[in-house]
Design a protein around this motif. Structure first.
Motif, PDB file in Angstrom:
ATOM      1  N   PRO A  66      -1.273 -70.566 -16.785  1.00 44.55           N
ATOM      2  CA  PRO A  66      -2.440 -71.064 -16.032  1.00 44.55           C
ATOM      3  C   PRO A  66      -3.410 -69.946 -15.675  1.00 44.55           C
ATOM      4  O   PRO A  66      -4.621 -70.129 -15.744  1.00 44.55           O
ATOM      5  N   VAL A  79      -9.179 -71.466 -14.859  1.00 44.32           N
ATOM      6  CA  VAL A  79      -7.757 -71.708 -15.128  1.00 44.32           C
ATOM      7  C   VAL A  79      -7.566 -72.105 -16.583  1.00 44.32           C
ATOM      8  O   VAL A  79      -8.510 -72.515 -17.263  1.00 44.32           O
ATOM      9  N   THR A  83      -3.531 -76.579 -17.584  1.00 51.83           N
ATOM     10  CA  THR A  83      -2.968 -76.578 -16.239  1.00 51.83           C
ATOM     11  C   THR A  83      -3.160 -77.930 -15.573  1.00 51.83           C
ATOM     12  O   THR A  83      -4.229 -78.529 -15.648  1.00 51.83           O
ATOM     13  N   ARG A  84      -2.118 -78.406 -14.910  1.00 53.37           N
ATOM     14  CA  ARG A  84      -2.226 -79.679 -14.209  1.00 53.37           C
ATOM     15  C   ARG A  84      -3.017 -79.501 -12.909  1.00 53.37           C
ATOM     16  O   ARG A  84      -2.947 -78.466 -12.257  1.00 53.37           O
ATOM     17  N   VAL A  87      -1.248 -78.225  -9.779  1.00 54.36           N
ATOM     18  CA  VAL A  87      -0.958 -76.783  -9.755  1.00 54.36           C
ATOM     19  C   VAL A  87      -2.195 -76.011  -9.311  1.00 54.36           C
ATOM     20  O   VAL A  87      -2.118 -75.095  -8.478  1.00 54.36           O
ATOM     21  N   VAL A  88      -3.346 -76.373  -9.856  1.00 54.19           N
ATOM     22  CA  VAL A  88      -4.603 -75.735  -9.453  1.00 54.19           C
ATOM     23  C   VAL A  88      -4.848 -75.953  -7.962  1.00 54.19           C
ATOM     24  O   VAL A  88      -5.200 -75.024  -7.219  1.00 54.19           O
ATOM     25  N   HIS A  91      -2.705 -73.776  -5.671  1.00 50.82           N
ATOM     26  CA  HIS A  91      -3.152 -72.379  -5.689  1.00 50.82           C
ATOM     27  C   HIS A  91      -4.416 -72.208  -4.850  1.00 50.82           C
ATOM     28  O   HIS A  91      -4.540 -71.234  -4.089  1.00 50.82           O
ATOM     29  N   SER A 109      -3.889 -82.862 -16.907  1.00 51.08           N
ATOM     30  CA  SER A 109      -4.401 -81.520 -17.180  1.00 51.08           C
ATOM     31  C   SER A 109      -5.898 -81.457 -16.888  1.00 51.08           C
ATOM     32  O   SER A 109      -6.623 -82.450 -16.997  1.00 51.08           O
TER      33      SER A 109
END
Length: 410
Positions: A66, A79, A83-84, A87-88, A91, A109
């Motif tokens: 990612p 990113v 990346t899902r 997850v982003v 962060h 994604s």
């Protein structure tokens, strides 16, 4: 190596591609694209039609890191495309930042969601695609192509339907983190909705209505509110509070939390929605929303025979060429059907017969029938988009039957 299933997430599409590849490095992905005659990107397999498929190779970039990079001066995050969103979001929240919106599922994604015009809900909130400030993708010759915020091609390439090649990196606009709460209510009278639709959807930062079409009232009302602003009460909405616990796969109701735990309906660590299902969705102009609701209630029985739940949400207008919300505020009417392909095939033409005359645009990643002969006239920049694709991929390496049938000129 990421294991990639040959079926889509809902189980209603089996990919016909000769090969599904999950390269371990960016260089390997570039070589694969350069050496392939036909290749298409595959994300988290959340499309319910054959938009991703090809007779050649499907390439999934989930093995690439990612590698989120925050630029606090520009207020962006960059990113990996695979990346899902969940997850982003985590962060960003850990760094005091946020996205303006998220879809129902944090499992999808980034590249797949923006490429299909996927959205969340909110009167003043554009789709997920509207946050894009830059793209990096692999071109037909395997070279990396960077499209910045000032590039005139960016509005055409964001909702790109995979026609410009695999997206390796995405830059998204961010903002300071914010806190929310979401509340669940029951039984909004249909007459209240159609008499004052604007007030209903203005009740929170993000509002979702979930119902079956033969129900005597709109069954579920989910209101997601900023804690820094007013919180609508049940009396104000003319509804009653929903009793009981939140389902295990959903983010909780009735409690305050960070934006990333309130905007998505579902939890990243659980199977969302039904799992085995078929989804369809159409965006109608906001000023035709009441007509669309009435048209669907008139055929409620055949719809509900195969329906798990419909969801109504609002999406703000954007200027992305192939966004279903391009140029107009919209009401998104979503159908989650049971995985009954024959039953859905019977009712889908009836739904389109009522919504397409209201200038509806289908969600690119959901099941629909309308072809390019119908859809071309609904996108003012469609010809420009086709020309952009032809200049970028003159040999049609990233083309497929879906694009030819539903978009044309590909």
């Amino acid at each position: 190596m990421v294991s990639v299933d040959r079926d889509n997430w809902g189980g209603n599409v089996h990919y016909r591609a000769a090969q599904i590849a999950a390269p371990e490095t960016l260089e390997e992905a570039q070589r694969l694209v350069a050496s392939s005659a036909k290749i298409r990107p595959l994300g988290t397999r959340h499309s319910f039609n054959r938009l991703p498929d090809t007779d050649g190779i499907l390439i999934h970039l989930g093995s690439l890191p990612p590698d989120p990079v925050i630029d606090t001066d520009a207020m962006t995050v960059t990113v990996g495309g695979a990346t899902r969103y969940g997850v982003v979001a985590r962060h960003l929240e850990d760094n005091g930042l946020a996205l303006h919106n998220m879809g129902s599922l944090p499992h999808i994604s980034v590249a797949g969601a923006i490429s299909t015009g996927t959205h969340g809900s909110g009167d003043g909130l554009g789709s997920l695609s509207s946050a894009v400030r830059g793209l990096q993708l692999i071109g037909p010759s395997g070279d990396l192509i960077d499209i910045g915020a000032d590039d005139p091609a960016l509005p055409g390439m964001v909702v790109g339907l995979g026609a410009f090649g695999p997206i390796t990196r995405v830059t998204l606009a961010v903002q300071p983190s914010y806190r929310m709460r979401q509340d669940a209510y029951l039984d909004l009278p249909w007459q209240r909705l159609t008499d004052d639709l604007d007030a209903v959807f203005a009740a929170g930062y993000s509002v979702s209505l979930l119902t079956r079409w033969t129900a005597p009232a709109v069954e579920h009302i989910w209101v997601k509110s900023l804690v820094s602003g007013p919180i609508a009460s049940a009396d104000q909405l003319g509804v009653r509070p929903a009793p009981g616990d939140t389902p295990d796969n959903m983010n909780p109701f009735g409690v305050e939390g960070p934006w990333c735990a309130c905007l998505p309906h579902f939890r990243l660590d659980r199977v969302p929605s039904l799992g085995a299902e078929i989804q369809t969705e159409y965006l109608v102009p906001r000023d035709r929303a009441v007509e669309a609701i009435g048209a669907l209630r008139a055929i409620g029985e055949p719809i509900d025979a195969v329906l798990a739940m419909s969801e109504l949400r609002t999406v703000a207008a954007d200027e992305l060429w192939l966004s279903p919300a391009t140029g107009r505020d919209s009401l998104a009417i979503h159908f989650t059907f049971h995985r009954d392909p024959e039953g859905v095939a019977r009712v889908l033409p009836e739904i389109e017969a009522r919504l397409l005359p209201l200038d509806a645009r289908p969600h690119w990643g959901k099941l629909f029938h309308a072809g390019a002969d119908v859809l071309a006239g609904r996108y003012p920049r469609m010809a420009d988009w086709r020309n952009l694709v032809a200049g970028h991929d003159p040999d049609g390496k990233f083309a497929n039957n879906f694009l030819e049938h539903h978009v044309g000129g590909s």
